[in-house]
Design an enzyme around this catalytic site. Structure first.
Site, short mmCIF file in Angstrom:
data_model
loop_
_atom_site.label_atom_id
_atom_site.label_comp_id
_atom_site.label_asym_id
_atom_site.label_seq_id
_atom_site.Cartn_x
_atom_site.Cartn_y
_atom_site.Cartn_z
N GLY A 136 31.24 50.39 32.46
CA GLY A 136 31.46 49.13 33.17
C GLY A 136 31.30 49.24 34.66
N ASP A 192 25.81 60.52 30.87
CA ASP A 192 26.68 59.84 29.92
C ASP A 192 26.26 60.28 28.52
OD1 ASP A 192 28.28 57.95 28.40
OD2 ASP A 192 28.37 56.74 30.22
N LYS A 248 23.23 55.04 26.62
CA LYS A 248 23.45 54.28 27.84
C LYS A 248 22.52 54.73 28.97
CE LYS A 248 28.20 52.75 27.12
NZ LYS A 248 29.60 52.78 27.59
N ASN A 271 27.88 65.24 26.94
CA ASN A 271 29.27 65.27 27.41
C ASN A 271 29.43 66.44 28.38
OD1 ASN A 271 32.02 65.32 27.77
ND2 ASN A 271 32.54 65.34 25.60
N ASN A 329 38.06 58.74 31.59
CA ASN A 329 39.07 59.63 31.04
C ASN A 329 39.35 60.76 32.02
OD1 ASN A 329 37.44 62.23 30.02
ND2 ASN A 329 36.24 60.40 29.55
N CYS A 344 45.08 68.04 43.23
CA CYS A 344 46.14 68.21 44.22
C CYS A 344 47.34 67.31 43.91
CB CYS A 344 45.62 67.88 45.62
SG CYS A 344 44.60 69.18 46.36
N CYS A 350 42.52 48.84 21.82
CA CYS A 350 41.58 49.27 22.85
C CYS A 350 42.07 48.79 24.22
CB CYS A 350 40.18 48.73 22.58
SG CYS A 350 40.05 46.94 22.69
N CYS A 373 47.73 73.81 45.30
CA CYS A 373 46.94 73.19 44.24
C CYS A 373 46.60 74.21 43.15
CB CYS A 373 45.65 72.61 44.82
SG CYS A 373 44.58 71.80 43.61
#
Length: 399
Positions: A79, A100, A123, A146, A179, A224, A245, A298
């Protein structure tokens, strides 16, 4: 076609084949313009760059043509990512790299960019075809995988490091994934490579989003100050429920993509001020901004290494002496009306004074009210001393 009649095909295969044939038919019917070798500021209807080049004439951008030299990697063509890629394409970016692994679905039709006839296509493939029709001057490189798997992550880093038009590192990476696992993978790659990048996202309720500018060593990386899910080592997949969803609004995604591309252009073409963090709350039309320093502790090794390198670079920079400007004292001219000039500077406002805050901001705590000289520690007024002056004099003489 006879081959397809001889063997049975699944519904998914048939839908995919129909989508491919429809896409091929559409490509044949679309008249694509010729490539333009050089950007022109000539104001004619046939020039797709005339309004972009006007930025140069108006003094906003010094050299807009330089945009054709830059390479930007867009990770996640959903999106936000698809709209981001379209905006950069229309702006005439030199090269776009698209990453993607998902396919276009009919469930994506509430968003911008993708069309129903592209359902079933990857996509990145569907995006590259559409974007090439919009602007054939842009070079596209697509990767349908991926990035979080070990093998693909190594290839992803290789393309970021050497995928630009000049054969070197890309000029900017734009994270448009949905994600945290993919965000952490991008963060790790950019920290290791010292690659500047933008992170973006839209909340699951579809009414808030943000963009964040990340420069390894100088600004906070994604690890961080990680989100609670990442810090708690919670697997995102366990949070998903069947039949449920996330919400999705094309308006919010378009706004976030617009801010992302606007700051991308400011960074590449060096105009205006690039925001370090910009949030968006659609419920209040509230746009908070802030800046986050890197965390010295970190968990990301390469983040700490980049911090050390930045501190050395900072120490090596020549010190700039700040010269305080002394304002001339105002001399009041004598006049018959007794008028004099006074400073409009009200000075520092008392921190304990009440201030009215805009919606969306609240104070973390309230400062304790100062104790009045006429009050004791409990806030109760002290009893007045009614001793007379004569009695005080007698007490002093007796001492």
């Amino acid at each position: 076609l006879i081959h397809f009649y001889k063997r049975k095909m699944s519904v998914e295969e048939l839908q995919s084949r129909i989508a491919e044939l429809e896409n091929l038919l559409q490509e044949k019917n679309v008249a694509q313009r010729e490539k333009i070798s050089e950007m022109s500021s000539k104001v004619v209807d046939s020039n797709p760059y005339s309004r972009l080049m006007a930025l140069k004439r108006m003094g906003i951008v010094e050299n807009y043509e330089k945009i054709r030299e830059y390479t930007v990697a867009v990770v996640g063509v959903g999106g936000v990512g698809s709209v981001t890629a379209e905006m950069l394409t229309r702006c005439g970016i030199g090269k776009l790299m698209l990453f993607d692994y998902d396919k276009v679905e009919m469930a994506n039709m509430n968003r911008l960019f993708f069309q129903p006839h592209q359902a079933g296509l990857s996509k990145v493939e569907a995006a590259a075809r559409t974007l090439t029709n919009i602007n054939p001057d842009v070079e596209f490189e697509t990767h349908n995988y991926n990035i979080t798997t070990v093998e693909n992550f190594e290839h992803f880093m290789t393309r970021i490091k050497s995928g630009s038009l000049s054969g070197g590192s890309v000029d900017l990476v734009l994270s448009c994934v949905d994600n945290f696992e993919a965000r952490m993978a991008i963060n790790k790659a950019c920290n290791e490579l010292g690659q500047t990048w933008f992170e973006s996202g839209v909340a699951e309720n579809a009414v808030s989003g943000h963009i964040q500018f990340l420069k390894p060593g100088e600004f906070a990386c994604f690890a961080c100050a990680p989100p609670l899910i990442v810090a708690s080592n919670i697997d995102e997949k366990t949070l998903k429920r069947d039949g449920v969803c996330a919400a999705s609004l094309p308006t919010t995604m378009g706004i976030v993509a617009g801010f992302l591309v606007q700051n991308t252009l400011k960074y590449l073409l060096k105009f205006g001020e690039v925001t370090r963090y910009l949030g968006y709350n659609a419920m209040l039309d509230f746009f908070p901004t802030m800046s986050m320093k890197p965390n010295e502790s970190c968990d990301e090794y390469f983040c700490r290494q980049r911090q050390a390198e930045f501190q050395k670079e900072l120490a090596a920079r020549p010190k700039v002496e700040v010269v305080e400007e002394v304002e001339p004292e105002v001399v009041h001219e004598e006049n018959d009306w007794g008028i004099s000039l006074v400073s409009e500077d009200a000075g520092e406002v008392d921190a304990t004074a009440s201030t009215s805050l805009v919606k969306g901001i609240s104070v973390a705590y309230n400062l304790p009210r100062p104790v009045s000289p006429l009050q004791d520690g409990d806030g109760q007024p002290e009893e007045a001393d009614e001793t007379s002056l004569e009695e005080l004099m007698k007490q002093m003489k007796s001492m």
